[in-house]
Design a protein around this motif. Structure first.
Motif, short mmCIF file in Angstrom:
data_model
loop_
_atom_site.label_atom_id
_atom_site.label_comp_id
_atom_site.label_asym_id
_atom_site.label_seq_id
_atom_site.Cartn_x
_atom_site.Cartn_y
_atom_site.Cartn_z
N LEU A 19 0.93 -1.11 0.10
CA LEU A 19 0.03 -0.09 0.04
C LEU A 19 0.86 1.35 0.18
CD1 LEU A 19 -2.99 -0.74 2.67
CD2 LEU A 19 -3.11 -1.01 0.00
N GLY A 20 1.95 1.22 0.64
CA GLY A 20 3.00 2.18 0.74
C GLY A 20 2.46 3.41 1.39
N LEU A 21 1.67 3.69 2.20
CA LEU A 21 1.02 4.75 2.85
C LEU A 21 2.07 5.37 3.75
CD1 LEU A 21 -2.63 3.13 3.63
CD2 LEU A 21 -1.75 4.47 1.67
N SER A 22 2.00 6.80 3.95
CA SER A 22 2.56 7.61 4.68
C SER A 22 2.00 7.72 6.08
CB SER A 22 2.95 8.96 4.21
OG SER A 22 3.49 8.92 2.80
N ALA A 23 2.77 8.04 7.32
CA ALA A 23 2.31 8.29 8.46
C ALA A 23 1.27 9.34 8.45
CB ALA A 23 3.32 8.61 9.49
N GLY A 24 -0.03 9.05 9.12
CA GLY A 24 -0.99 9.89 9.26
C GLY A 24 -2.24 9.67 8.19
N ALA A 25 -1.99 8.74 7.22
CA ALA A 25 -2.85 8.08 6.37
C ALA A 25 -3.87 7.45 6.83
CB ALA A 25 -2.21 7.41 4.85
N TRP A 26 -5.12 7.19 6.23
CA TRP A 26 -5.99 6.18 6.69
C TRP A 26 -5.92 5.04 6.02
CZ3 TRP A 26 -9.38 6.45 11.03
CH2 TRP A 26 -9.34 7.86 11.58
N VAL A 27 -6.06 3.87 6.67
CA VAL A 27 -6.13 2.56 6.06
C VAL A 27 -7.32 1.81 6.61
CG1 VAL A 27 -4.57 1.48 7.74
CG2 VAL A 27 -4.92 0.33 5.37
N LEU A 28 -8.04 1.02 5.82
CA LEU A 28 -9.22 0.04 6.32
C LEU A 28 -8.80 -1.19 6.38
CD1 LEU A 28 -12.91 0.53 4.91
CD2 LEU A 28 -11.81 -1.53 5.62
N ILE A 29 -8.79 -2.02 7.03
CA ILE A 29 -8.47 -3.38 7.20
C ILE A 29 -9.76 -4.19 7.23
CG2 ILE A 29 -7.14 -5.21 8.43
CD1 ILE A 29 -5.30 -2.88 9.20
N PHE A 30 -10.29 -4.79 6.39
CA PHE A 30 -11.34 -5.73 6.31
C PHE A 30 -10.74 -7.26 6.75
CE2 PHE A 30 -14.31 -8.34 3.80
CZ PHE A 30 -15.44 -8.36 4.61
N GLY A 31 -11.71 -7.79 7.71
CA GLY A 31 -11.26 -8.98 8.32
C GLY A 31 -10.35 -8.92 9.29
N ALA A 32 -10.30 -7.62 10.22
CA ALA A 32 -9.27 -7.28 11.21
C ALA A 32 -9.22 -8.02 12.07
CB ALA A 32 -9.74 -5.63 11.38
N SER A 33 -10.04 -8.78 12.59
CA SER A 33 -9.93 -9.67 13.86
C SER A 33 -9.74 -10.95 13.58
CB SER A 33 -11.56 -9.84 14.62
OG SER A 33 -12.46 -10.28 13.69
N GLY A 34 -9.32 -11.37 12.12
CA GLY A 34 -8.54 -12.83 11.76
C GLY A 34 -7.26 -12.89 12.09
N GLY A 35 -6.44 -13.97 11.73
CA GLY A 35 -5.27 -14.23 11.94
C GLY A 35 -4.10 -13.01 11.37
N GLN A 36 -4.58 -12.74 10.07
CA GLN A 36 -3.61 -11.75 9.56
C GLN A 36 -4.02 -10.28 10.10
OE1 GLN A 36 -2.40 -9.99 5.22
NE2 GLN A 36 -2.71 -12.07 5.56
N GLY A 37 -5.34 -10.29 9.86
CA GLY A 37 -5.99 -8.96 10.26
C GLY A 37 -5.75 -8.28 11.50
N HIS A 38 -5.61 -8.84 12.60
CA HIS A 38 -5.32 -8.60 14.13
C HIS A 38 -3.72 -8.05 14.23
CE1 HIS A 38 -3.89 -12.19 15.26
NE2 HIS A 38 -3.56 -11.73 16.43
N LEU A 39 -2.99 -8.63 13.52
CA LEU A 39 -1.27 -8.31 13.38
C LEU A 39 -1.39 -7.09 12.52
CD1 LEU A 39 0.07 -11.96 13.26
CD2 LEU A 39 -0.56 -10.45 15.28
N ALA A 40 -2.08 -7.08 11.52
CA ALA A 40 -1.97 -5.76 10.48
C ALA A 40 -2.41 -4.71 11.10
CB ALA A 40 -2.99 -6.08 9.26
N VAL A 41 -3.44 -4.99 11.99
CA VAL A 41 -3.88 -3.39 12.79
C VAL A 41 -2.73 -3.06 13.69
CG1 VAL A 41 -5.31 -2.90 14.73
CG2 VAL A 41 -6.41 -4.21 12.92
N GLN A 42 -1.82 -3.89 14.33
CA GLN A 42 -1.01 -3.31 15.16
C GLN A 42 0.20 -2.99 14.77
OE1 GLN A 42 -0.54 -6.45 18.93
NE2 GLN A 42 -1.62 -7.61 17.49
N LEU A 43 0.80 -3.76 13.41
CA LEU A 43 1.72 -3.08 12.43
C LEU A 43 1.35 -1.93 11.75
CD1 LEU A 43 2.69 -6.63 11.15
CD2 LEU A 43 3.85 -5.31 12.69
#
Length: 323
Positions: free
Chosen positions: A148-172
């Protein structure tokens, strides 16, 4: 070099034919021998992921694999032996591993051989009891965020955020300075991603018009990127939350694959591993307490039962406890 306590044989969960969960059984196999660029891991715990089911079914079999096949792409444990060329870890180190190719077998076993370049020391802040469930999903989430290459301050939507990859993506994502809208599964999923620091946590099973309204409140021009851990009608609707020119990323394997649409770039990604990625992941993890949410643990002998559980929905990850 070895610690002297490595046996010749070990318990492993393996299969002699492709098929349903029942083809995985516990048996005694030789402990794999390591080459000069390999490490022998004494496995403490191994992650259970959908890719393991694909391997069991015969649809995603690592190169060089032969029966009996020991599944398992990721694990945590201690280093039992190292090849002569190995310098990044030593016997006795506590490590985690995402074994991209594994011709000598995967991690549903008491011991596993893997290339040293796939192995990293356990970072501070990562609880060892859950570390085996983390590597594949965390590295894949990191690849998605990089794409995605987003800069700090950008908004990202994570769909499936409570799943195995999603909940780690939220923290990262939070550790990279991004603002996170987490669309999770049910009240339990929303509670999990809220606890993990999502700026906005929404239930994907709720009224989607309401969900989109909430997203527009925080990102009136739309979110800058969307990571999709699942496909289907809900995702199609959520894509409306992307700004014009935004990017939708999804890991290979998501079904149905997200479709192209005007004003949106759609890109698939895979989890990348190697010394550089492992170092970056460790630096992000060490930025604060890092949680790997384990929904359920299974002993090695119940690997088939873990695969049956894979076919249901649950927050976070499943884990095989080995040692």
């Amino acid at each position: 070099m070895a610690d002297g306590d490595v046996p010749e044989r070990m318990q492993a969960a393996a299969l002699d034919e492709f098929g349903g969960p029942g083809v995985i059984t516990l048996r005694i196999l030789p402990v794999p021998q390591i080459a000069d660029d390999e490490v022998l891991i004494k496995v403490w715990s191994a992650g259970v992921g959908v890719w393991d089911a694909f391997e069991r079914e015969g649809t995603l079999v690592p190169e060089g694999t032969s029966f009996p096949i020991v599944p398992g792409a990721d694990a945590a444990g201690s280093v039992a032996a190292v090849g002569r060329q190995v310098t990044n870890v030593a016997v006795g180190d506590v490590v985690y591993v995402y074994g991209y190719t594994r011709p000598k077998g995967g991690f549903y076993a008491e011991y596993a051989a893997t290339k040293a370049q796939y192995v990293a020391k356990l970072p501070a802040g990562l609880p060892v009891e859950h570390a085996g469930a983390m590597p594949t999903d965390a590295l894949t989430a990191l690849s998605g965020l990089d794409m995605l290459g987003l800069s700090a301050g950008a908004w990202v939507l994570i769909f499936g955020a409570s799943g195995g990859q999603g909940h780690l993506a939220v923290q990262l994502a939070k550790r990279q300075g991004l603002n996170v809208v987490a669309v999770a599964s049910g009240a339990e999923g929303v509670a999990l991603v809220t606890r993990l620091g999502a700026d906005v946590a929404l239930d994907g099973h709720g009224d989607l018009a309401e969900v989109l309204g909430r997203i527009r409140e925080v990102a009136p021009d739309g979110v800058d990127g969307l990571l999709a851990m699942a496909g289907g009608e809900t995702l199609d609707k959520l894509t409306e939350a992307l700004r014009d020119g935004g990017v939708l990323g999804y890991p290979h394997g998501v079904q149905p694959e997200p479709s192209e649409r005007p004003g949106v770039t759609v890109r698939a990604y895979d989890g990348e591993t190697g010394p550089r990625q492992l170092q970056r992941l460790n630096e992000l993890i060490e930025a604060g307490p890092f949680q790997v949410h384990v929904a359920e643990k299974f002993p090695l002998g119940q690997a088939a039962e873990a695969h049956r559980r894979l076919q249901t929905s649950f927050p976070g990850k499943l884990l095989l406890t080995v040692a």
